[in-house]
Design an enzyme around this catalytic site. Structure first.
Site, PDB file in Angstrom:
ATOM      1  N   LYS A 188       0.770  -1.079   0.116  1.00 56.11           N
ATOM      2  CA  LYS A 188       0.125  -0.432   0.038  1.00 56.11           C
ATOM      3  C   LYS A 188       0.752   1.497   0.033  1.00 56.11           C
ATOM      4  O   LYS A 188       0.493   2.077  -0.455  1.00 56.11           O
ATOM      5  CB  LYS A 188      -1.328  -0.256   1.755  1.00 56.11           C
ATOM      6  CG  LYS A 188      -2.077   1.290   1.135  1.00 56.11           C
ATOM      7  CD  LYS A 188      -2.550   1.012   2.413  1.00 56.11           C
ATOM      8  CE  LYS A 188      -3.713  -0.198   2.762  1.00 56.11           C
ATOM      9  NZ  LYS A 188      -4.667   0.287   3.407  1.00 56.11           N
TER      10      LYS A 188
ATOM     11  N   GLU B 208       9.733  -5.711   3.933  1.00 58.07           N
ATOM     12  CA  GLU B 208      10.188  -7.021   3.125  1.00 58.07           C
ATOM     13  C   GLU B 208       9.907  -7.595   1.356  1.00 58.07           C
ATOM     14  O   GLU B 208      11.118  -7.516   1.048  1.00 58.07           O
ATOM     15  CB  GLU B 208       9.352  -8.440   3.819  1.00 58.07           C
ATOM     16  CG  GLU B 208       9.483  -8.665   5.584  1.00 58.07           C
ATOM     17  CD  GLU B 208       9.013  -7.708   6.265  1.00 58.07           C
ATOM     18  OE1 GLU B 208       8.569  -8.018   7.555  1.00 58.07           O
ATOM     19  OE2 GLU B 208       8.153  -6.587   5.926  1.00 58.07           O
TER      20      GLU B 208
ATOM     21  N   GLY C 107      -4.904  -5.555   5.686  1.00 55.68           N
ATOM     22  CA  GLY C 107      -4.450  -6.493   4.652  1.00 55.68           C
ATOM     23  C   GLY C 107      -4.977  -7.494   5.114  1.00 55.68           C
ATOM     24  O   GLY C 107      -5.236  -8.479   3.456  1.00 55.68           O
ATOM     25  N   ARG C 108      -5.475  -8.410   6.190  1.00 55.26           N
ATOM     26  CA  ARG C 108      -5.783  -9.753   6.373  1.00 55.26           C
ATOM     27  C   ARG C 108      -7.688  -9.511   5.680  1.00 55.26           C
ATOM     28  O   ARG C 108      -7.984 -10.558   5.473  1.00 55.26           O
ATOM     29  CB  ARG C 108      -5.331 -10.677   6.936  1.00 55.26           C
ATOM     30  CG  ARG C 108      -6.236  -9.296   8.411  1.00 55.26           C
ATOM     31  CD  ARG C 108      -5.715  -9.811   9.743  1.00 55.26           C
ATOM     32  NE  ARG C 108      -6.654  -9.167  10.946  1.00 55.26           N
ATOM     33  CZ  ARG C 108      -5.944  -8.152  11.361  1.00 55.26           C
ATOM     34  NH1 ARG C 108      -4.895  -7.412  11.201  1.00 55.26           N
ATOM     35  NH2 ARG C 108      -6.657  -7.639  12.344  1.00 55.26           N
TER      36      ARG C 108
ATOM     37  N   GLU D  82      -4.457 -12.742  13.418  1.00 60.46           N
ATOM     38  CA  GLU D  82      -3.521 -11.385  13.728  1.00 60.46           C
ATOM     39  C   GLU D  82      -5.258 -10.559  14.124  1.00 60.46           C
ATOM     40  O   GLU D  82      -5.504  -9.348  14.347  1.00 60.46           O
ATOM     41  CB  GLU D  82      -3.727 -10.811  12.370  1.00 60.46           C
ATOM     42  CG  GLU D  82      -2.926  -9.626  12.466  1.00 60.46           C
ATOM     43  CD  GLU D  82      -1.666  -8.792  10.998  1.00 60.46           C
ATOM     44  OE1 GLU D  82      -1.001 -10.010  11.150  1.00 60.46           O
ATOM     45  OE2 GLU D  82      -2.370  -9.156  10.328  1.00 60.46           O
TER      46      GLU D  82
ATOM     47  N   LYS E 180       9.678  -6.098  14.250  1.00 65.95           N
ATOM     48  CA  LYS E 180      10.491  -4.690  12.936  1.00 65.95           C
ATOM     49  C   LYS E 180      11.058  -4.042  12.911  1.00 65.95           C
ATOM     50  O   LYS E 180      12.054  -3.762  13.075  1.00 65.95           O
ATOM     51  CB  LYS E 180       8.987  -4.756  12.181  1.00 65.95           C
ATOM     52  CG  LYS E 180       7.982  -5.401  11.415  1.00 65.95           C
ATOM     53  CD  LYS E 180       6.776  -4.469  10.635  1.00 65.95           C
ATOM     54  CE  LYS E 180       5.616  -5.042   9.961  1.00 65.95           C
ATOM     55  NZ  LYS E 180       5.090  -4.631   8.430  1.00 65.95           N
TER      56      LYS E 180
END
Length: 547
Positions: free
Chosen positions: A208, A214, A268-269, A354, A513
């Site tokens: 996005k 990654e 995202g999911r 999540e 992260k």
């Protein structure tokens, strides 16, 4: 206004009292007492059939669970989600994945923007682009049609598209081979690049912000590999982006005309329905992608309108809540009896864990009950020869969701008969078990001595009384797959509302992260021992010695 704690509610306390009486229930006896149990505890919606009769509950349990859902405001929160209210309170965002699969005439205005109009404008661009690639009109820089597509993403930008492309392989374009790269481990990218030709490969970079660490490392590696075989001006024919960062994609070498956006209200999911599904539309064609969206929309309509007692996502959620809170089920296994759904358990891991893997409420208070169970699984018959032993005779109670299609996409009917027989037999075995008296009778019938019977009987006894759901569809099609995913999305949402957690943020992924960036700098430069514990310092030292 702060919501009362879950355990303080009258409906939860009523369930606690009820659970004390249900402790010793045996499902064998529940079935024997009610010949219509299967009919009472099954329902159909959006091309799916749910049998939840093999759970350790009765009609009164379901009444109390429905009362809990109402007391916790599930219906009101559901309606707020569909209306575009900012129910993601930690990020002040709407949650509108349902709008991504709504028909063109379903107008929805949020903050002055016609969401439906924007969604379908992007879908129209997806249609045009995917039609061009699939027809061979879109050519690589040497004039050859595309043969390989590499989707570079991570999390929902990988798990969703990859799962769906694998599940719908029978609908795939015969010329196009799909590859998915997500892991920052270079072995993942190396495996993909070793199979493709730079003249005929299209890369989709799905990020996005175009800053996901990654994804961008993998994208830069793919870019360098490509430029080792082609001039820089050729990038625009071989790289497209699913992103909103126009300047970053231009700097990368991607033509902004080939940028497919989505919105901050798409988690995202929950994003496979958006432009993140570009790889799906390329694989199966926009027509089947539209069917996929339509199947999910049909489940959305059912979820939005059916009363709790006849609402499939509500029932699946409430039964799961009962098993988690009152039967102490720490995990749930997903057992698809369909090889093409082999990545579905992994997809649900992210969706559920999540979303609801939280220990504080929406109000920032500690939750006062267990929340999300661990989700895991493998295709059914493989699981039978691996972990089903633990499910049958282990010390933990683990509910199972069996998923199967009644008709296969192949012509090997004897295979499918055996597959369904195994699926139904396992659900029966988990429910019934095998008593020690039944085992003794079998062993005696085999002519074993009394001493041998007593020696073996405990090992061959199955406690049974293990909960399961069975979800059936006529066939695994784009439509039924869409409905199946939406079913679990809404199940996750309902449980999140009951626990009063925000199912739409994921702050838990951030800390690692941040620390990884610091350690990466130390691995490439000078260690900073004062920043870490002795274990981390020791691991850094060993890694640097190996470089």
């Amino acid at each position: 206004m702060r919501q009362p704690t879950l355990t303080s509610t009258a409906s939860f306390q009523a369930l606690e009292n009820h659970a004390a009486t249900a402790e010793d229930w045996e499902m064998r006896e529940l079935f024997a007492a009610d010949p219509k149990r299967f009919a009472r505890m099954s329902l159909e919606a959006a091309g799916l059939f749910l049998d939840y009769s093999k759970n350790r509950l009765d009609g009164r349990t379901l009444e109390l669970l429905a009362a809990l859902a109402r007391e916790r405001g599930v219906e009101a929160r559901r309606d707020a989600m569909f209306a575009g209210e900012r129910i993601n309170n930690t990020e002040n965002r709407a949650v509108l994945h349902t709008a991504l699969r709504a028909p063109r005439d379903n107008k929805l205005v949020v903050d002055g923007q016609d969401v439906n109009l924007e969604v379908h404008a992007v879908l129209d661009r997806v249609r045009s682009f995917t039609d061009a690639v699939r027809s061979g009109e879109w050519l690589g820089h040497t004039g050859k049609p595309i043969t390989d597509i590499v989707n570079i993403g991570i999390g929902g930008s990988d798990l969703g598209p990859k799962m769906v492309v694998l599940a719908l392989r029978h609908y795939a374009h015969p010329r196009l081979r799909m590859h998915f790269v997500s892991n920052v481990d270079g072995h993942d990218m190396d495996a993909a690049l070793s199979q493709v030709d730079p003249e005929t490969t299209l890369f989709i970079v799905a990020s996005k912000t175009f800053t996901t660490a990654e994804t961008m490392m993998n994208a830069q590696t793919a870019r360098s590999w490509f430029l080792g075989h082609a001039p820089e001006e050729a990038l625009a024919r071989h790289f497209v982006a699913v992103s909103t960062n126009t300047e970053a994609i231009k700097a990368f070498g991607i033509d902004p005309a080939n940028m497919f956006p989505f919105w901050d209200w798409v988690g995202g999911r929950y994003s496979v329905w958006s432009a993140i599904g570009l790889s799906v539309a390329l694989a199966v064609g926009f027509g089947y992608f539209s069917d996929f969206l339509a199947g999910a929309h049909e489940m959305d309509q059912h979820f939005a309108s059916a009363p709790i007692e006849q609402n499939m996502p509500m029932i699946l959620a409430l039964v799961g809540f009962w098993n988690r809170e009152f039967l102490d089920a720490h995990s749930v296994t997903i057992a698809p009896y369909h090889q093409d759904l082999n990545r579905f358990p992994a997809y649900l891991q992210q969706l559920d864990m999540e979303s609801n893997g939280k220990c504080v409420t929406r109000d920032g208070d500690p939750v006062d009950t267990p929340t999300c169970p661990a989700i895991w699984g493998e295709p059914g018959t493989n699981g039978q020869h691996a972990y089903f032993q633990l499910l049958h005779q282990g010390t933990d109670l683990t509910p199972i969701d069996f998923i199967a299609a009644l008709r296969p996409a192949h012509e090997m009917e004897h295979h499918h008969t055996a597959l369904l027989a195994n699926c139904f037999a396992q659900s029966e075995a988990f429910m019934k078990g095998k008593t020690i008296d039944e085992v003794r009778a079998d062993l005696q019938a085999q002519g074993l001595s009394a001493e041998e019977v007593e020696r073996l009987a405990p090992h061959k006894t199955f406690p049974g009384n293990r909960p399961s759901n069975t979800i059936l569809m006529e066939r695994l099609t784009p439509s039924t797959l869409g409905a199946l995913i939406a079913l679990y999305e809404h199940k996750t949402f309902v449980q999140g509302v009951i626990w009063n957690v925000n199912s739409f943020d994921q702050w838990g992924v951030e800390l690692g992260k941040v620390l990884a960036k610091k350690i990466e700098a130390e691995l490439a430069g000078e260690p900073q021992p004062a920043n870490h514990d002795s274990s981390t310092n020791g691991l850094i030292a060993r890694a640097k010695a190996a470089f």
